[in-house]
Write an enzyme that holds these catalytic residues in place. Sequence first.
Site: not given
Length: 251
Positions: A91, A134
């Site tokens: 992430h 991301c």
Amino acid sequence: QGGHPLVSSDPHKYEMSGKRLALMLCVLNRREGALNDIRIMRSLFQSYGFDYTIEINPTAKEIEEAVQRFRDRISSSLEDISCCFVVTASHGNLGIIVGSDEEKVKLNGIIKLFDNDKCPKLRKKPKVFIVQACRGDVTDLGVQLKDEPHSGGAVELPDSFTPAAINDMFTVFATQPGYVALRSREHGSHLFTFLEEVFRKHADRDHLYDLFVKVNERMVQQDFHVLKDRGSKAKVTIAMESTLKKLLYLK
């Protein structure tokens, strides 16, 4: 694994006969399909003669320590080293990735460890960074084309400052700044899925930049479904930053 027997005399290509080293850092937390990312990159490393290490589910501190060890291994090596790959899958947000403990690691801090000042062993050698994470929370829902379904304007990437000490680097991001990166719960990250497909078909003859242009082409042709946006169809475009001075061929 190990060195590649062929020597290129072409001054426009990186010489790739020395040892090839790679490090992958893969965080599993709430990242369904991440094990497939590992499978794909392990296969790629093996196919192209890399001596590689894969760290699974590292914390932020363990990420920093693993990258430092990898850089130190390169710096202390008595062998000629042709190139290195550093692959992160986790992430993240713009400029950061997140460890398994939810703590943050600055991407710039990872990349700078391999610049000409901190890693002179790799001066004039290609250093490749692949970042699957991301870079924000915006989902690209695409644009509905009407009159010109086949128009193909160039995508202009945002300018980025590159310190003078950084050269011969190639960085691939799974998405544009500010946007989410997409993956399949079953098959893993879309970047790695299309990377596997393109490299299998084209890596024997294409150089690295062209390979990732083909990866991007395959990705933008696809519609992805995003549950958090009520099942909306979404698009994703990778971003590439390069200070390479020559062409990098893995075969």
